[in-house]
Design an enzyme around this catalytic site. Sequence first.
Site, short mmCIF file in Angstrom:
data_model
loop_
_atom_site.label_atom_id
_atom_site.label_comp_id
_atom_site.label_asym_id
_atom_site.label_seq_id
_atom_site.Cartn_x
_atom_site.Cartn_y
_atom_site.Cartn_z
N ASP A 222 -0.15 -0.78 0.64
CA ASP A 222 0.54 0.16 1.51
C ASP A 222 -0.10 0.00 2.88
O ASP A 222 -1.22 -0.51 3.01
CB ASP A 222 0.44 1.61 0.99
CG ASP A 222 1.52 2.50 1.63
OD1 ASP A 222 2.11 2.07 2.66
OD2 ASP A 222 1.77 3.60 1.13
C1 BGC Z 1 4.29 4.41 3.46
C2 BGC Z 1 5.09 3.35 2.75
C3 BGC Z 1 5.85 2.53 3.77
C4 BGC Z 1 4.85 1.91 4.73
C5 BGC Z 1 5.50 1.07 5.79
C6 BGC Z 1 3.42 3.83 4.55
O1 BGC Z 1 2.87 4.84 5.34
O2 BGC Z 1 3.48 5.08 2.53
O3 BGC Z 1 5.99 3.94 1.85
O4 BGC Z 1 6.61 1.55 3.12
O5 BGC Z 1 4.14 2.96 5.37
O6 BGC Z 1 6.18 1.85 6.69
#
Ligand code: BGC
Length: 735
Positions: A222
């Site tokens: 993530d």
């Molecule tokens: C979120 C993810 C997301 C990623 C990219 C993170 O803060 O938890 O779900 O895909 O950012 O934007």
Amino acid sequence: MDLTLPEKVALVTGGGFWGTRAIERAGIRSVALTDGPHGLRKQAEGGDHLGLGDSVAATCFPPAAGIASSFNVELVERVGRALGDEARAEDVAVLLGPGVNIKRSPLCGRNFEYFSEDPLVAGELGAAWVRGIQSRGVGASLKHFAANNQETNRMTVSAEVDERTLREIYLPAFERIVTREKPWTVMCSYNRVNGVYASESRWLLTELLRDEWGFDGLVVSDWGAVDDRVAALAAGMDLEMPGPQASSERAILDAVTSGSIDESVLDRSVARVRALVDRAQPQTEGYDADAHHQLAREAAVESIVLLRNEGGVLPVEPEQTIAVIGEFARSPRFQGAGSSQVVATRVDSALEALLPRASVEFAPGYSLAKGDDASLRKDATALAARSDVALVFVGLPDGDESEGFDRRHLELPPAHVELIRAVAAVNPRTVVVLTNGGVVSLEPWHDEVAGILEGWLLGQAGGSAIADVVLGHANPSGRLAETIPVRLQDSPSYLNFPGDNDVVRYGEGVFVGYRYFESAEVPVRYPFGFGLSYTTFDYSDLEVAADSVRVTVTNTGVRPGAEVVQVYVEPLESPVRSPVRELRAFRKVWLGPGQAITVTIPLDRRAFSHWDVTTGGWQSGGAYEVAVGVSASSMVLRGSIVLPSTKTRGRLGLESSVADWLEHPVTGPIFRREAAKSGGLEEGGASVLDMVASMPMRRLLNFPGVPVTEKQLRLLAALANNPVARGVARLFSRD
Ligand code: BGC
């Protein structure tokens, strides 16, 4: 072409916010990974990651909380295909979704992005989503792996979950999707699981995901979830996002050069990144935005749950006048805030959709900014009093729920509650239309209104979908994918959410959502699986087998409609404390008036299993009821089945308990006979043997007067552990 060590290190670290690193010398291009899940959020490089900035226009389909209520696997797959087409059109290789985390608490700020409190629903719908996206040559990123069930301290909190609970509740959706759909990527979550960062958990990312489930894709972090890059690499976390990350790259270089990590570990991740890049074929075909909007509308119709319809207030009759009340009818909230926020190609409001089709007047009723709600309420009430039907659009404003924080309560804004009550006081045909990503309380106004439509967040075509349902052009068929409790305090994780001192204990274990409410018999406002229709259904002729359920469903009303057949399994003699029932299969069926259909729904052995910590595996066996229900709390037909046990008996020895000796087919009869003969073993009606059942046999031996020696017991154990003797004993015990 062989890569140099620095090139390899570069490849396992992002090349920007939304792309992998290009190594031009080796002909490796950069591919894009962007959000997701319910629409494309492709930003220009350098765009703000929180989703507030511009991204290309894309269809905003209903977020997972909405579309989950459709219980329609085929529909979700079609949405997945459309998402795949939009990603392809923008040359996006991987769409970051779906999110299949379980709704452990109704307060989780990101529940709007997750499907359900039930792992089967999350798994089946998530699988359809992945199937759809990947059928278009675009990869999915299954997220957030794992136990990411809250936003409070999500970057560091340790989810303390026992293995049975992980296996039965928090992992099965991931498992189902990984084993069946082979997602191109899995995204590890920010949090720690039992003390270890998901990004550094070898158990999660390698032993479970790859060795046990056979995952052959790439694990991506993530965004910002990597704490220790070298530990993450060793655990099986291939690609760190975003990048470049000078400190991570230096750390890997140093670790490989100093030999503290083998270069082959890096090579493995490099190969996975290269495989992803090769898989992603550059595409820029367009897509039909109008057709996708229509699909978004269809999906929104199926996402709406009709909760209450007293006196058949819905659908509204053509000659009735409608007071449309509430700013949300004019300015809809149709998605949640955070990384999933899409810039929609267009947005339908319910007001616009109703105006040309019915006799409608509008009053805002409240203001989304801080305004004079009292005078707006007064106007709205006057309008309601002179209209045949009042539709009151209320719900959670944007600031109330978002990625990044959890909610603290389930209440609607006070101005919305006051509006509902004021309107209901003057119009007995008041219908509340709810807009909310997470569950909201329907107290204390529930009984004052005639109708309730739970609209969740419906995506860009939600307004038209609401008009379709209100006017009866579509028959609502959504069913709740999560329980609506009476009080927040009733929810099973209430005392253990969101934890203290960076630790959250999943103390309710497997008793999540309806598994708790049904087992503890705690009343709810609306149970999981509940939803009304403008028609009625009848069930008959249930046949239960170990591998399937067959049942006939009849539409007994006068309108076409869809029913969700829900199959629950109830273990009657589980060796461990288990939920009274669990959803094990479902199927949505469409029926014309008077039409009947017989469906056969497969059940696998897992449907009857629990995770057995003593053997570290799935075990089943014994007596079960298999019930077809119209919700988790209302079974309409039942059958029963007995299955042989899958658990092999452990070896008997002096450490085995007295109970084990008594239950064993070889030693049990001998012990009971001897106990009966000696007579002195009865005391106040209870057998002494039963009273010491949990004692290891070795300890009982030391009791004065026990008429058996260690040598005799060892001989008996040898006999009991002999397969031939066991077979013979079983043969005779059957006679
Ligand atoms: C979120 C993810 C997301 C990623 C990219 C993170 O803060 O938890 O779900 O895909 O950012 O934007």
